[in-house]
Design a protein around this motif. Structure first.
Motif, PDB file in Angstrom:
ATOM      1  N   ALA A 229      59.208  34.904 -18.903  1.00  0.00           N
ATOM      2  CA  ALA A 229      59.496  35.380 -20.334  1.00  0.00           C
ATOM      3  C   ALA A 229      58.335  34.397 -21.172  1.00  0.00           C
ATOM      4  O   ALA A 229      58.252  33.263 -20.947  1.00  0.00           O
ATOM      5  CB  ALA A 229      60.896  34.673 -20.826  1.00  0.00           C
ATOM      6  N   VAL A 230      57.809  34.940 -21.927  1.00  0.00           N
ATOM      7  CA  VAL A 230      56.793  34.260 -22.818  1.00  0.00           C
ATOM      8  C   VAL A 230      57.295  34.038 -24.153  1.00  0.00           C
ATOM      9  O   VAL A 230      57.902  34.959 -24.838  1.00  0.00           O
ATOM     10  CB  VAL A 230      55.387  35.351 -22.947  1.00  0.00           C
ATOM     11  CG1 VAL A 230      54.197  34.686 -23.732  1.00  0.00           C
ATOM     12  CG2 VAL A 230      54.971  35.717 -21.734  1.00  0.00           C
ATOM     13  N   LEU A 231      57.090  32.900 -24.532  1.00  0.00           N
ATOM     14  CA  LEU A 231      57.732  32.137 -25.546  1.00  0.00           C
ATOM     15  C   LEU A 231      56.473  31.830 -26.858  1.00  0.00           C
ATOM     16  O   LEU A 231      55.547  31.033 -26.441  1.00  0.00           O
ATOM     17  CB  LEU A 231      58.597  31.135 -25.365  1.00  0.00           C
ATOM     18  CG  LEU A 231      59.326  30.580 -26.451  1.00  0.00           C
ATOM     19  CD1 LEU A 231      60.716  31.389 -26.912  1.00  0.00           C
ATOM     20  CD2 LEU A 231      59.851  29.081 -26.133  1.00  0.00           C
ATOM     21  N   HIS A 232      56.546  32.384 -27.936  1.00  0.00           N
ATOM     22  CA  HIS A 232      55.771  31.976 -28.950  1.00  0.00           C
ATOM     23  C   HIS A 232      56.485  31.467 -30.323  1.00  0.00           C
ATOM     24  O   HIS A 232      57.363  32.199 -30.853  1.00  0.00           O
ATOM     25  CB  HIS A 232      54.698  33.009 -29.301  1.00  0.00           C
ATOM     26  CG  HIS A 232      53.864  32.587 -30.703  1.00  0.00           C
ATOM     27  ND1 HIS A 232      54.136  33.245 -31.915  1.00  0.00           N
ATOM     28  CD2 HIS A 232      52.704  31.921 -30.516  1.00  0.00           C
ATOM     29  CE1 HIS A 232      53.174  32.564 -32.491  1.00  0.00           C
ATOM     30  NE2 HIS A 232      52.136  31.964 -31.907  1.00  0.00           N
ATOM     31  N   LEU A 233      56.393  30.251 -30.774  1.00  0.00           N
ATOM     32  CA  LEU A 233      56.764  29.579 -31.923  1.00  0.00           C
ATOM     33  C   LEU A 233      58.511  29.777 -32.154  1.00  0.00           C
ATOM     34  O   LEU A 233      58.998  30.498 -33.114  1.00  0.00           O
ATOM     35  CB  LEU A 233      56.206  30.033 -33.309  1.00  0.00           C
ATOM     36  CG  LEU A 233      56.268  29.431 -34.346  1.00  0.00           C
ATOM     37  CD1 LEU A 233      55.551  28.035 -34.071  1.00  0.00           C
ATOM     38  CD2 LEU A 233      55.693  29.875 -35.579  1.00  0.00           C
ATOM     39  N   GLY A 234      59.313  29.669 -30.952  1.00  0.00           N
ATOM     40  CA  GLY A 234      60.484  29.802 -30.978  1.00  0.00           C
ATOM     41  C   GLY A 234      61.030  31.193 -30.451  1.00  0.00           C
ATOM     42  O   GLY A 234      62.230  31.513 -30.234  1.00  0.00           O
ATOM     43  N   ARG A 235      60.344  32.155 -30.280  1.00  0.00           N
ATOM     44  CA  ARG A 235      60.692  33.604 -30.277  1.00  0.00           C
ATOM     45  C   ARG A 235      60.025  33.955 -28.981  1.00  0.00           C
ATOM     46  O   ARG A 235      59.076  34.042 -28.615  1.00  0.00           O
ATOM     47  CB  ARG A 235      60.332  34.355 -31.353  1.00  0.00           C
ATOM     48  CG  ARG A 235      61.310  34.312 -32.588  1.00  0.00           C
ATOM     49  CD  ARG A 235      61.093  35.273 -33.737  1.00  0.00           C
ATOM     50  NE  ARG A 235      62.087  35.134 -34.782  1.00  0.00           N
ATOM     51  CZ  ARG A 235      61.647  35.503 -36.082  1.00  0.00           C
ATOM     52  NH1 ARG A 235      60.556  36.152 -36.415  1.00  0.00           N
ATOM     53  NH2 ARG A 235      62.534  35.419 -36.980  1.00  0.00           N
ATOM     54  N   ARG A 289      55.935  36.255 -36.007  1.00  0.00           N
ATOM     55  CA  ARG A 289      55.124  35.128 -36.144  1.00  0.00           C
ATOM     56  C   ARG A 289      53.775  34.850 -35.417  1.00  0.00           C
ATOM     57  O   ARG A 289      53.313  33.936 -35.664  1.00  0.00           O
ATOM     58  CB  ARG A 289      56.376  34.050 -35.429  1.00  0.00           C
ATOM     59  CG  ARG A 289      57.556  33.802 -36.113  1.00  0.00           C
ATOM     60  CD  ARG A 289      58.379  32.771 -35.703  1.00  0.00           C
ATOM     61  NE  ARG A 289      59.703  32.638 -36.347  1.00  0.00           N
ATOM     62  CZ  ARG A 289      60.838  31.749 -36.194  1.00  0.00           C
ATOM     63  NH1 ARG A 289      60.568  30.917 -35.122  1.00  0.00           N
ATOM     64  NH2 ARG A 289      61.802  31.634 -37.055  1.00  0.00           N
ATOM     65  N   PHE A 290      53.634  35.782 -34.611  1.00  0.00           N
ATOM     66  CA  PHE A 290      52.095  35.670 -34.000  1.00  0.00           C
ATOM     67  C   PHE A 290      51.136  36.403 -35.057  1.00  0.00           C
ATOM     68  O   PHE A 290      50.045  36.387 -34.786  1.00  0.00           O
ATOM     69  CB  PHE A 290      52.107  36.532 -32.836  1.00  0.00           C
ATOM     70  CG  PHE A 290      50.867  36.554 -31.954  1.00  0.00           C
ATOM     71  CD1 PHE A 290      50.293  35.059 -31.618  1.00  0.00           C
ATOM     72  CD2 PHE A 290      50.230  37.616 -31.577  1.00  0.00           C
ATOM     73  CE1 PHE A 290      49.083  34.949 -30.913  1.00  0.00           C
ATOM     74  CE2 PHE A 290      49.032  37.356 -31.152  1.00  0.00           C
ATOM     75  CZ  PHE A 290      48.397  36.183 -30.744  1.00  0.00           C
ATOM     76  N   ARG A 291      51.574  37.029 -36.127  1.00  0.00           N
ATOM     77  CA  ARG A 291      50.476  37.873 -36.891  1.00  0.00           C
ATOM     78  C   ARG A 291      49.643  37.164 -37.500  1.00  0.00           C
ATOM     79  O   ARG A 291      48.170  37.644 -37.563  1.00  0.00           O
ATOM     80  CB  ARG A 291      51.324  38.562 -37.945  1.00  0.00           C
ATOM     81  CG  ARG A 291      52.008  37.780 -38.942  1.00  0.00           C
ATOM     82  CD  ARG A 291      52.486  38.671 -40.024  1.00  0.00           C
ATOM     83  NE  ARG A 291      53.212  37.547 -41.428  1.00  0.00           N
ATOM     84  CZ  ARG A 291      52.466  37.136 -42.046  1.00  0.00           C
ATOM     85  NH1 ARG A 291      51.167  37.213 -42.336  1.00  0.00           N
ATOM     86  NH2 ARG A 291      53.119  36.309 -43.083  1.00  0.00           N
ATOM     87  N   VAL A 305      60.358  41.765 -38.633  1.00  0.00           N
ATOM     88  CA  VAL A 305      60.404  41.171 -37.452  1.00  0.00           C
ATOM     89  C   VAL A 305      60.563  42.139 -36.220  1.00  0.00           C
ATOM     90  O   VAL A 305      61.480  42.905 -36.256  1.00  0.00           O
ATOM     91  CB  VAL A 305      61.684  40.230 -37.298  1.00  0.00           C
ATOM     92  CG1 VAL A 305      61.682  39.571 -35.992  1.00  0.00           C
ATOM     93  CG2 VAL A 305      61.527  39.256 -38.286  1.00  0.00           C
ATOM     94  N   PRO A 306      59.546  42.078 -35.373  1.00  0.00           N
ATOM     95  CA  PRO A 306      59.647  42.889 -33.933  1.00  0.00           C
ATOM     96  C   PRO A 306      60.951  42.798 -33.199  1.00  0.00           C
ATOM     97  O   PRO A 306      60.914  41.680 -32.664  1.00  0.00           O
ATOM     98  CB  PRO A 306      58.178  42.732 -33.463  1.00  0.00           C
ATOM     99  CG  PRO A 306      57.829  41.535 -33.661  1.00  0.00           C
ATOM    100  CD  PRO A 306      58.262  41.252 -35.398  1.00  0.00           C
TER     101      PRO A 306
END
Length: 342
Positions: A229-235, A289-291, A305-306
């Motif tokens: 599971a890949v996590l970025h900035l809490g999501r 949040r990755f945009r 939010v996707p």
């Protein structure tokens, strides 16, 4: 590592977290460490949680153990909602969820012998029917440290790899259902890493554990985990079987992480990210949040939010424009080149 088949309906879910959120109150305002994460840990399988520093990996681990409890969301262990338990009942369940920490030496009391360190969970949760010495010897034997040779040593007399194996033996002594390893090999040299990773893999399968392995090292993740599971900035950005995700990532962030991994004989490529600083969890971007670092972002990414949705059996991705590589590695090459793949 031989790819492990995806779990089927008969693979028991040991621990399930739904809508997990962790918000820390700071002087600068609320810090959104984890936002609406769903996690399942299944018997005899290892889920790897990966992401950059500050992505919320350790916050999820602590929330699962209720150290402290999550701000919102539910965590169930074998169907039991941990939030509904009285303090005494929760304490009785503590031995079934154990954690192995990053620094093997600092996590062990330097004044205690190996024998007493492994027995700590037995001493904390006394059961007259348990033979303390027999359990200690059994767990030390399981991690390759015979009690006759290592039982009377202290942490200062152990190598880093041996100290980490003692920490694993201590966690196993409690008879856990869930084992969480938080960057458990990052402080070890390569040979010690291999020993500990093989040990964790073997014990998860032999003892029917449901394991969560937290790391930022994708090479280590490939060696030890069944699912990632890949996590970025809490999501969560992406979930799926490890070999499939690493061979053909569907999220631009996953592709960028892979492009940054050095490999023998291959120049370290450009990750393809936009030249922007990572956003702060104190003020996360709207929408995805990755945009702000994604070369493929559009107006929809800023406003919506996707959702984490299934793109193939067992694969889920939270992206409005998921990558669609034609062959393994195409997504990584495309991200490094800064061009869309689908």
């Amino acid at each position: 590592m031989t790819p492990t088949p995806a779990p089927d309906a008969d693979t028991p879910v040991v621990l399930r977290a739904t809508g997990l959120s962790v918000v820390h109150r700071t002087r600068s305002g609320p810090l959104h460490a984890v936002s609406g994460v769903d996690v399942e840990l299944r018997e005899r399988r290892t889920l790897a949680l990966v992401g950059e520093s500050g992505s919320g990996k350790s916050s999820i681990a602590k929330a699962l153990l209720r150290l402290p409890p999550p701000t919102t969301g539910t965590v169930t262990l074998d169907g039991t909602d941990l939030a509904a338990l009285a303090p005494r009942a929760l304490r009785a369940l503590r031995p079934r969820m154990q954690m192995v920490f990053q620094d093997p030496v600092s996590s062990l009391n330097p004044r205690r012998t190996v024998r007493d360190l492994v027995a700590e969970p037995l001493d904390a949760h006394r059961d007259p029917s348990v033979d303390r010495e027999a359990v200690v010897e059994q767990q030390l034997e399981a991690v390759g440290l015979p009690a006759a040779l290592f039982g009377d040593r202290r942490p200062a007399q152990l190598s880093g790899g041996q100290a980490q194996r003692v920490a694993i033996a201590r966690a196993l002594a409690a008879g856990p259902r869930v084992l969480i390893a938080d960057e458990a090999v990052s402080a070890l040299d390569v040979s010690a890493q291999a020993t500990v990773l093989n040990l964790l893999r073997r014990l998860t399968e032999e003892r029917g554990l449901a394991s969560l392995f937290i790391s930022h090292d994708l090479g280590v993740v490939r060696a030890v985990s069944d699912d990632v599971a890949v996590l970025h900035l809490g999501r969560l950005c992406e979930q799926g079987p490890t070999e499939e995700v690493l061979a053909a990532p569907a999220h631009p962030y996953t592709a960028a992480l892979l492009a940054a991994v050095p490999e023998p004989g291959r120049p370290l490529g450009d990750t393809g990210l936009l030249p922007a600083d990572p956003p702060s969890p104190l003020d996360p971007p709207s929408g995805c949040r990755f945009r702000t670092r994604c070369p493929f972002a559009d107006d929809r990414c800023a406003s919506e939010v996707p959702a984490l949705r299934e793109v193939s059996p067992g694969r889920r991705v939270a992206c409005h424009r998921p990558l669609t590589p034609q062959q393994p590695g195409a997504a990584v090459d495309a991200a490094a080149a800064g061009a869309p793949t689908g």
